[in-house]
Design a protein around this motif. Structure first.
Motif, PDB file in Angstrom:
ATOM      1  N   PHE A  93     -27.044  23.743  19.582  1.00 12.74           N
ATOM      2  CA  PHE A  93     -28.664  23.604  19.716  1.00 12.74           C
ATOM      3  C   PHE A  93     -29.422  23.496  18.963  1.00 12.74           C
ATOM      4  O   PHE A  93     -30.499  23.445  18.274  1.00 12.74           O
ATOM      5  CB  PHE A  93     -29.085  24.778  20.745  1.00 12.74           C
ATOM      6  N   PRO A  94     -29.048  24.750  17.793  1.00 11.91           N
ATOM      7  CA  PRO A  94     -30.194  24.708  16.622  1.00 11.91           C
ATOM      8  C   PRO A  94     -30.405  23.905  15.727  1.00 11.91           C
ATOM      9  O   PRO A  94     -30.844  23.573  14.744  1.00 11.91           O
ATOM     10  CB  PRO A  94     -28.955  25.956  15.829  1.00 11.91           C
ATOM     11  N   ARG A  95     -28.735  22.686  15.266  1.00 11.84           N
ATOM     12  CA  ARG A  95     -28.300  22.087  14.901  1.00 11.84           C
ATOM     13  C   ARG A  95     -29.846  20.934  15.274  1.00 11.84           C
ATOM     14  O   ARG A  95     -30.380  20.068  14.592  1.00 11.84           O
ATOM     15  CB  ARG A  95     -27.860  21.186  15.093  1.00 11.84           C
ATOM     16  N   ARG A  96     -29.842  20.526  16.643  1.00  7.47           N
ATOM     17  CA  ARG A  96     -30.343  20.081  17.224  1.00  7.47           C
ATOM     18  C   ARG A  96     -31.949  20.449  16.862  1.00  7.47           C
ATOM     19  O   ARG A  96     -32.886  19.594  17.069  1.00  7.47           O
ATOM     20  CB  ARG A  96     -30.334  19.663  18.931  1.00  7.47           C
ATOM     21  N   LEU A  97     -32.396  21.678  17.180  1.00  8.47           N
ATOM     22  CA  LEU A  97     -33.925  22.195  16.521  1.00  8.47           C
ATOM     23  C   LEU A  97     -33.743  21.496  15.477  1.00  8.47           C
ATOM     24  O   LEU A  97     -35.442  21.456  15.173  1.00  8.47           O
ATOM     25  CB  LEU A  97     -33.436  23.690  16.974  1.00  8.47           C
ATOM     26  N   ASP A  98     -32.766  21.874  14.543  1.00  4.32           N
ATOM     27  CA  ASP A  98     -33.630  21.435  12.952  1.00  4.32           C
ATOM     28  C   ASP A  98     -33.694  19.500  13.138  1.00  4.32           C
ATOM     29  O   ASP A  98     -34.874  19.817  12.404  1.00  4.32           O
ATOM     30  CB  ASP A  98     -32.196  21.936  11.938  1.00  4.32           C
ATOM     31  N   GLN A  99     -33.108  18.732  13.349  1.00  4.75           N
ATOM     32  CA  GLN A  99     -33.162  17.881  13.951  1.00  4.75           C
ATOM     33  C   GLN A  99     -34.499  16.889  14.827  1.00  4.75           C
ATOM     34  O   GLN A  99     -35.405  16.516  13.741  1.00  4.75           O
ATOM     35  CB  GLN A  99     -32.233  16.957  14.622  1.00  4.75           C
ATOM     36  N   PHE A 100     -35.088  18.023  15.530  1.00  3.63           N
ATOM     37  CA  PHE A 100     -36.120  17.900  16.406  1.00  3.63           C
ATOM     38  C   PHE A 100     -37.517  18.321  15.550  1.00  3.63           C
ATOM     39  O   PHE A 100     -38.309  17.719  15.499  1.00  3.63           O
ATOM     40  CB  PHE A 100     -36.633  18.757  16.933  1.00  3.63           C
ATOM     41  N   ALA A 101     -37.167  19.361  14.736  1.00  7.04           N
ATOM     42  CA  ALA A 101     -38.452  19.541  13.464  1.00  7.04           C
ATOM     43  C   ALA A 101     -38.899  19.075  12.677  1.00  7.04           C
ATOM     44  O   ALA A 101     -39.864  18.623  11.929  1.00  7.04           O
ATOM     45  CB  ALA A 101     -37.659  21.197  13.220  1.00  7.04           C
ATOM     46  N   GLY A 102     -37.349  17.958  11.634  1.00  8.34           N
ATOM     47  CA  GLY A 102     -37.671  17.152  11.026  1.00  8.34           C
ATOM     48  C   GLY A 102     -38.351  16.131  11.232  1.00  8.34           C
ATOM     49  O   GLY A 102     -38.885  15.101  10.882  1.00  8.34           O
ATOM     50  N   ALA A 103     -37.767  15.207  12.819  1.00  6.71           N
ATOM     51  CA  ALA A 103     -38.786  14.006  13.149  1.00  6.71           C
ATOM     52  C   ALA A 103     -39.668  14.949  13.397  1.00  6.71           C
ATOM     53  O   ALA A 103     -41.108  13.689  12.668  1.00  6.71           O
ATOM     54  CB  ALA A 103     -37.874  14.452  14.660  1.00  6.71           C
ATOM     55  N   LEU A 104     -40.805  15.842  13.842  1.00  6.87           N
ATOM     56  CA  LEU A 104     -41.552  16.756  14.073  1.00  6.87           C
ATOM     57  C   LEU A 104     -42.786  16.094  12.681  1.00  6.87           C
ATOM     58  O   LEU A 104     -43.811  16.023  12.726  1.00  6.87           O
ATOM     59  CB  LEU A 104     -42.248  17.993  14.218  1.00  6.87           C
ATOM     60  N   ILE A 105     -42.205  17.042  11.457  1.00  7.73           N
ATOM     61  CA  ILE A 105     -42.661  16.962   9.829  1.00  7.73           C
ATOM     62  C   ILE A 105     -43.288  15.799   9.629  1.00  7.73           C
ATOM     63  O   ILE A 105     -44.271  14.739   9.165  1.00  7.73           O
ATOM     64  CB  ILE A 105     -41.575  17.238   8.710  1.00  7.73           C
ATOM     65  N   CYS A 106     -41.584  14.558   9.982  1.00  4.40           N
ATOM     66  CA  CYS A 106     -41.942  12.785   9.483  1.00  4.40           C
ATOM     67  C   CYS A 106     -43.424  12.568  10.146  1.00  4.40           C
ATOM     68  O   CYS A 106     -44.164  12.011   9.655  1.00  4.40           O
ATOM     69  CB  CYS A 106     -40.894  12.551   9.605  1.00  4.40           C
ATOM     70  N   LEU A 107     -43.465  12.944  11.824  1.00  3.94           N
ATOM     71  CA  LEU A 107     -44.594  12.441  12.100  1.00  3.94           C
ATOM     72  C   LEU A 107     -45.910  12.447  11.955  1.00  3.94           C
ATOM     73  O   LEU A 107     -47.026  12.567  12.144  1.00  3.94           O
ATOM     74  CB  LEU A 107     -44.377  12.599  14.013  1.00  3.94           C
ATOM     75  N   SER A 108     -45.983  14.047  11.875  1.00  2.62           N
ATOM     76  CA  SER A 108     -47.132  14.813  11.277  1.00  2.62           C
ATOM     77  C   SER A 108     -47.178  14.715  10.010  1.00  2.62           C
ATOM     78  O   SER A 108     -48.979  14.502  10.223  1.00  2.62           O
ATOM     79  CB  SER A 108     -47.242  16.579  11.103  1.00  2.62           C
ATOM     80  N   SER A 109     -46.877  13.857   9.066  1.00  5.21           N
ATOM     81  CA  SER A 109     -47.097  13.524   7.509  1.00  5.21           C
ATOM     82  C   SER A 109     -47.387  11.888   8.188  1.00  5.21           C
ATOM     83  O   SER A 109     -48.754  11.556   6.969  1.00  5.21           O
ATOM     84  CB  SER A 109     -45.629  13.362   6.960  1.00  5.21           C
ATOM     85  N   LEU A 110     -46.744  11.521   8.466  1.00  3.56           N
ATOM     86  CA  LEU A 110     -47.720   9.671   9.209  1.00  3.56           C
ATOM     87  C   LEU A 110     -49.181   9.992   9.494  1.00  3.56           C
ATOM     88  O   LEU A 110     -49.715   9.296   9.184  1.00  3.56           O
ATOM     89  CB  LEU A 110     -46.603   8.333   9.908  1.00  3.56           C
ATOM     90  N   LEU A 111     -48.951  11.445  10.875  1.00  5.73           N
ATOM     91  CA  LEU A 111     -50.903  11.078  11.243  1.00  5.73           C
ATOM     92  C   LEU A 111     -51.777  11.608   9.936  1.00  5.73           C
ATOM     93  O   LEU A 111     -52.660  10.887  10.111  1.00  5.73           O
ATOM     94  CB  LEU A 111     -51.116  12.086  12.636  1.00  5.73           C
ATOM     95  N   MET A 112     -51.344  12.679   9.178  1.00  2.00           N
ATOM     96  CA  MET A 112     -51.899  12.809   8.147  1.00  2.00           C
ATOM     97  C   MET A 112     -52.499  11.369   7.468  1.00  2.00           C
ATOM     98  O   MET A 112     -53.130  11.581   6.522  1.00  2.00           O
ATOM     99  CB  MET A 112     -51.367  14.227   6.800  1.00  2.00           C
ATOM    100  N   ILE A 113     -51.650  11.219   6.838  1.00  2.00           N
ATOM    101  CA  ILE A 113     -51.549  10.200   5.917  1.00  2.00           C
ATOM    102  C   ILE A 113     -52.748   8.856   6.853  1.00  2.00           C
ATOM    103  O   ILE A 113     -54.152   8.103   6.185  1.00  2.00           O
ATOM    104  CB  ILE A 113     -49.990   8.889   6.009  1.00  2.00           C
ATOM    105  N   LEU A 114     -52.376   8.233   7.792  1.00  2.00           N
ATOM    106  CA  LEU A 114     -53.743   7.750   8.851  1.00  2.00           C
ATOM    107  C   LEU A 114     -54.993   7.695   8.775  1.00  2.00           C
ATOM    108  O   LEU A 114     -56.130   7.874   8.626  1.00  2.00           O
ATOM    109  CB  LEU A 114     -53.428   7.683  10.414  1.00  2.00           C
TER     110      LEU A 114
END
Length: 130
Positions: free
Chosen positions: A59-80
């Motif tokens: 679960f902690p590993r999956r949670l880290d992967q989820f957080a990484g994906a959120l950071i990427c999506l949030s970064s794309l939103l900020m760029i837009l």
């Protein structure tokens, strides 16, 4: 910067020194580190660190992967969002862009990401038992 041959040689020497020390074939050069109690404590700590590897499906590993994906999506939103704000600024300066006052989708997305990051933070605390 690409690592050179001397970097690989140094890394191999360090790795072999640590392995030899851990297996008892050699001792550290520092007199303070040669105390049996200190060495046993360090060996025990290293052994525990090697055994406490997080399984890939945990679960902690999956949670880290989820957080990484959120950071990427949030970064794309900020760029837009920054691109959109830049075009609006350009329109105000007389360039050939249309001004748009529709900031609600960006604010809603920002609030959604803030909530998801807070949820991830709480889940990290629960998962790690802190």
């Amino acid at each position: 910067l690409e690592p050179g041959p001397e970097d690989h040689i140094a890394k191999n020497r360090i790795d072999s020194s640590i392995t030899n020390w851990f297996n008892g074939a050699s001792t550290p050069k520092s007199p303070a580190m040669n105390t049996p109690g200190v060495m046993n404590t360090l060996k025990q700590t290293l052994a525990e660190d090697f055994q406490s590897e997080v399984p890939e499906s945990s679960f902690p590993r999956r949670l880290d992967q989820f957080a990484g994906a959120l950071i990427c999506l949030s970064s794309l939103l900020m760029i837009l969002e920054f691109e959109w704000e830049g075009r609006n600024a350009g329109a105000l300066l007389g360039q050939d862009f249309q001004v748009s006052e529709h900031t609600i989708p960006f604010r809603v997305a920002d609030a959604l990401f803030d909530s998801l990051f807070m949820l991830e933070f709480i889940l990290q605390i629960v998962a790690n038992g802190q």
